[in-house]
Scaffold this active site. Structure first.
Site, short mmCIF file in Angstrom:
data_model
loop_
_atom_site.label_atom_id
_atom_site.label_comp_id
_atom_site.label_asym_id
_atom_site.label_seq_id
_atom_site.Cartn_x
_atom_site.Cartn_y
_atom_site.Cartn_z
CE LYS A 78 5.67 -23.45 -10.12
NZ LYS A 78 6.33 -24.77 -10.21
CB SER A 153 3.20 -26.68 -10.57
OG SER A 153 4.57 -26.69 -10.21
CB SER A 177 6.63 -28.51 -11.69
OG SER A 177 5.74 -29.31 -10.95
#
Length: 487
Positions: A78, A153, A177
């Site tokens: 990520k 996210s 997320s």
């Protein structure tokens, strides 16, 4: 005919061990798919092809007795996660040229386990929102229907896995997320217990809300990646729960949690929001299957209610105050600036009061559901949301709509309990609908075993959107079938 990306992460590693595939071949195969589909689904901010090839060669050269269950398998990291020598933008134009000098602990663990990162996946700016639509990469889109968001996210991680660009990916979860993108994209997203996975070497623990974790297509793949990530590190602010005998992969493979008492509820917690019938239907299906598997499923009150929102909101504003390079605040998105402005106004006394009151709420909530081994509820109040549906709004309305869309996940960041989104349901159009299964703090093993059991009773979850077959491996062409429905 099956192609390499059709194999689960564990199957890909097994093919490497048998000599049927090499890590180099798997990496090249997935890089071709990234090249063809990465921007279409908005999966990657930065692709590290040459680094991946070098890591794959090293994986193939490693002695057989050093290879773990995921050795040589492609993955992705990520873009909120520090990666030494690789551009890491935190989803923001303000960090568009930032290259960290150090790896996050989890990045080091992935490399030690022989996994091969293909690059950095799209995230929301500073991890602040549940959709991933910034200025440094295309928006993360749901591979099941490109009109819809892949969430945030960890939206790029979910888009990559759901489109077959990587079999598993690392993400993080501070308010849903991992679980929100998993629910939207038909995946398994596991938020581990607080302290189980290191957030180091930098940072302060962020009040215990965020944690790194895995996302994948099957419970076993996710459990295997959790085993990689869940390594104790001295100096972490929260004591890690003990690992189970046989690891989390062992728990997933056994899929035998014993008879449990599972509390079911559908009332929204951080917002009094009507729940879409498809989300209720997914919970009903999960409850029926868990009862068929021998568990006692009972109705319970929600652990927390909307009265907890003002405290969580205050903490979230404070978390938005990550350092930004001098002179670059103006490059932040309107929502981020709004959150930071609110954060600047919080003050230390108000923040401490909010944290204290949240803990009071957690104590009441845990006592309210103390008789349950697991909790079952929707992951979201609605199955899907279009790309742009939140960002087009005034920032205050945007933030409030996010709360109403996701009134469940963040509560379990507050409690620290392990929580996993599972793709139990489908809409009439065939789009995924997730349910949230949450365990007792520190007992990720029982949660994993129950998730694997539910996966079995559901008939398996490794299903794919049409875009899965949209790339001809020989010619790397995108066909006209991209964008909607199962393959």
């Amino acid at each position: 005919m099956a192609e390499p990306h059709d194999l689960t992460a564990l199957e890909q590693a097994a093919a490497i061990r048998r000599g049927e595939l090499s890590s180099v071949e798997l990496v090249e195969h997935h890089l071709r798919r990234v090249d063809a589909l990465g921007d279409t689904v908005g999966a990657f901010v930065t692709v590290t092809a040459e680094r991946a090839r070098a890591a794959a060669r090293a994986a193939d050269a490693a002695p057989a007795d050093t290879r773990g269950p995921l050795h040589g398998v492609p993955t992705a990291i990520k873009d909120l996660t520090l990666t030494a020598g690789v551009r890491t933008t935190f989803g923001s134009a303000a960090f568009a040229d930032f290259v960290p000098p150090v790896d996050a602990d989890v990045v080091r663990f992935l490399g030690d386990a022989g996994l091969v990162s293909l690059g950095k996946t799209t995230t929301s700016e500073l991890g602040c929102s549940l959709y991933s639509e910034g200025r440094v990469a295309p928006p993360a889109r749901n591979p099941w229907d490109l009109a819809y968001t892949a969430g945030g996210s960890s939206g790029g991680a979910a888009a990559a896995v759901a489109a077959g660009l990587a079999p598993v990916a690392q993400g993080s979860d501070g308010g849903g997320s991992l679980r929100i993108p998993a629910a939207l994209c038909g995946l398994v997203g596991h938020k581990p217990s607080r302290g189980l996975v290191s957030g180091g070497p930098l940072g302060f623990g962020a009040f215990g809300l965020p944690t790194n974790g895995p996302i994948g297509r099957t419970v076993a793949d996710v459990a295997a990646l959790l085993d990689v990530l869940a390594r104790p590190v001295p100096g972490e602010p929260y004591l890690p729960p003990a690992a189970p005998a046989g690891g989390y992969l062992g728990a997933a493979r056994a899929a035998d949690p014993g008879r449990l008492r599972i509390g079911r509820f559908t009332a929204g917690m951080l917002a009094d929001e009507p729940v879409h019938p498809d989300c209720v239907a997914a919970v009903d299906r999960a409850a029926a299957l868990l009862a068929d598997a021998g568990h006692e499923v009972v109705e319970v009150p929600a652990p927390l209610g909307p009265e907890a929102w003002p405290m969580f909101e205050t903490v979230w504003y404070a978390l938005a105050l990550a350092p930004v390079p001098a002179g670059r605040e103006g490059e932040l998105l309107p929502l981020t600036r709004f959150l930071r402005e609110r954060g600047e106004a919080v003050g230390a006394s108000r923040l401490m009061a909010a944290l204290g009151e949240l803990q009071v709420q957690v104590r009441h909530g845990v006592r309210r559901t103390a008789g349950c081994d697991l909790l079952l509820c929707p992951t979201l109040s609605a199955p899907q949301a279009p790309v742009g549906a939140f960002a087009a709004l005034d920032p205050a309305e945007d933030f409030d709509r996010q709360r109403r869309f996701s009134p469940y996940c963040a509560v379990f960041n507050v409690t620290g309990d392990p929580s996993v989104s599972l793709p139990v349901g489908r809409t009439a159009e065939g789009l995924p609908v997730g349910v949230l299964l949450t365990g007792r703090y520190g007992d990720d093993a029982t949660l994993t075993a129950t998730a694997a059991q539910l996966e079995h009773w559901c008939g398996g979850w490794d299903q794919h959107p049409a875009i899965w077959r949209a790339v001809d491996s020989a010619n790397v062409n995108i066909t006209s079938e991209v964008g909607r429905g199962p393959s």
